[in-house]
Design a protein around this motif. Structure first.
Motif, PDB file in Angstrom:
ATOM      1  N   ARG A  44      48.080 -75.384  37.857  1.00  0.00           N
ATOM      2  CA  ARG A  44      46.796 -76.066  38.751  1.00  0.00           C
ATOM      3  C   ARG A  44      46.134 -75.369  40.059  1.00  0.00           C
ATOM      4  O   ARG A  44      46.875 -73.734  40.074  1.00  0.00           O
ATOM      5  CB  ARG A  44      48.054 -77.342  39.552  1.00  0.00           C
ATOM      6  N   ARG A  45      44.760 -74.660  39.825  1.00  0.00           N
ATOM      7  CA  ARG A  45      44.846 -74.467  40.684  1.00  0.00           C
ATOM      8  C   ARG A  45      43.218 -75.139  41.241  1.00  0.00           C
ATOM      9  O   ARG A  45      42.604 -76.040  40.312  1.00  0.00           O
ATOM     10  CB  ARG A  45      43.441 -73.502  39.563  1.00  0.00           C
ATOM     11  N   ARG A 139      51.198 -71.334  42.688  1.00  0.00           N
ATOM     12  CA  ARG A 139      50.162 -71.765  42.302  1.00  0.00           C
ATOM     13  C   ARG A 139      49.502 -71.362  43.631  1.00  0.00           C
ATOM     14  O   ARG A 139      49.523 -71.517  44.068  1.00  0.00           O
ATOM     15  CB  ARG A 139      50.757 -73.640  42.809  1.00  0.00           C
ATOM     16  N   ASP A 140      47.797 -70.911  43.444  1.00  0.00           N
ATOM     17  CA  ASP A 140      46.812 -71.056  44.337  1.00  0.00           C
ATOM     18  C   ASP A 140      46.644 -71.945  45.095  1.00  0.00           C
ATOM     19  O   ASP A 140      46.367 -73.067  44.629  1.00  0.00           O
ATOM     20  CB  ASP A 140      46.091 -70.066  43.622  1.00  0.00           C
ATOM     21  N   SER A 141      47.018 -71.902  45.820  1.00  0.00           N
ATOM     22  CA  SER A 141      47.337 -73.383  46.996  1.00  0.00           C
ATOM     23  C   SER A 141      45.650 -73.544  47.504  1.00  0.00           C
ATOM     24  O   SER A 141      45.912 -74.881  48.335  1.00  0.00           O
ATOM     25  CB  SER A 141      48.343 -73.837  48.147  1.00  0.00           C
ATOM     26  N   ARG A 142      45.082 -72.749  47.593  1.00  0.00           N
ATOM     27  CA  ARG A 142      44.077 -72.347  48.168  1.00  0.00           C
ATOM     28  C   ARG A 142      42.478 -73.881  47.691  1.00  0.00           C
ATOM     29  O   ARG A 142      42.723 -73.539  46.498  1.00  0.00           O
ATOM     30  CB  ARG A 142      42.888 -71.407  48.229  1.00  0.00           C
ATOM     31  N   THR A 143      42.164 -74.644  48.472  1.00  0.00           N
ATOM     32  CA  THR A 143      41.332 -75.576  47.903  1.00  0.00           C
ATOM     33  C   THR A 143      40.509 -75.793  49.304  1.00  0.00           C
ATOM     34  O   THR A 143      40.360 -75.509  50.246  1.00  0.00           O
ATOM     35  CB  THR A 143      42.313 -77.029  48.212  1.00  0.00           C
TER      36      THR A 143
END
Length: 163
Positions: A44-45, A139-143
């Motif tokens: 996920r990204r 997981r890169d959680s930046r959204t």
């Protein structure tokens, strides 16, 4: 073997060199490989979600039933999805089949990279430490920040008018 319990911290010194109980022994990590010789993981990204299957092969990467050079036309995106193989020195040893939904191309490439990294650890658990050290299993959680009411965008105010 007698099991010891601690009533307070004073008894901790006597148990430091004590043998470990049989229940506390952690079993070895077993590879997760299906009957077709594949390992599956989800990456996920941003808003993109990638379902990734890896199996031993010639290094062919297929994304949404298209070749990776066609789907990810920019070389930077193709480099991004090949980074996990470069870290573990397995370039060209696995075939990848990925299904990606949501987000844009950059987020989808990041999701495929995350999925490949996780699938590699499921296929061969000894690869976990170099991938973890490179930061590929996180997981890169930046959204994208949501828009708030009373604002033009997430943080931008409407233009101020004095008169």
């Amino acid at each position: 073997m007698a099991t010891q319990t601690l009533s307070d911290l004073k008894g901790l010194g006597a148990t430091v060199g004590a043998p470990v109980a049989a229940e506390a022994v952690i079993e070895a990590v077993v590879p997760r490989i299906d009957e077709f010789g594949r390992s599956y993981a989800t990456g996920r990204r941003k808003d993109a979600i990638a379902r990734v299957w890896i199996k031993p092969g010639t290094g062919k990467i297929t994304v949404n039933a298209r070749d990776d050079a066609v789907y990810f036309a920019r070389p930077v995106l193709r480099m991004l999805i090949n980074q996990p193989f470069a870290i573990v020195n397995r370039v060209g040893q696995f075939d990848i089949v990925a299904t990606v939904t949501g987000g844009g191309l950059s987020g989808q490439a990041g999701a495929v990279r995350h999925g490949i990294s996780r699938a590699l650890t499921y296929y061969d658990p000894t690869l976990r430490s170099p991938l973890k050290a490179a930061g590929f299993l996180t997981r890169d959680s930046r959204t994208v920040e949501r828009k708030k009411y009373g604002r033009a965008k997430a943080r931008r105010s409407f233009q101020f008018s004095k008169r």
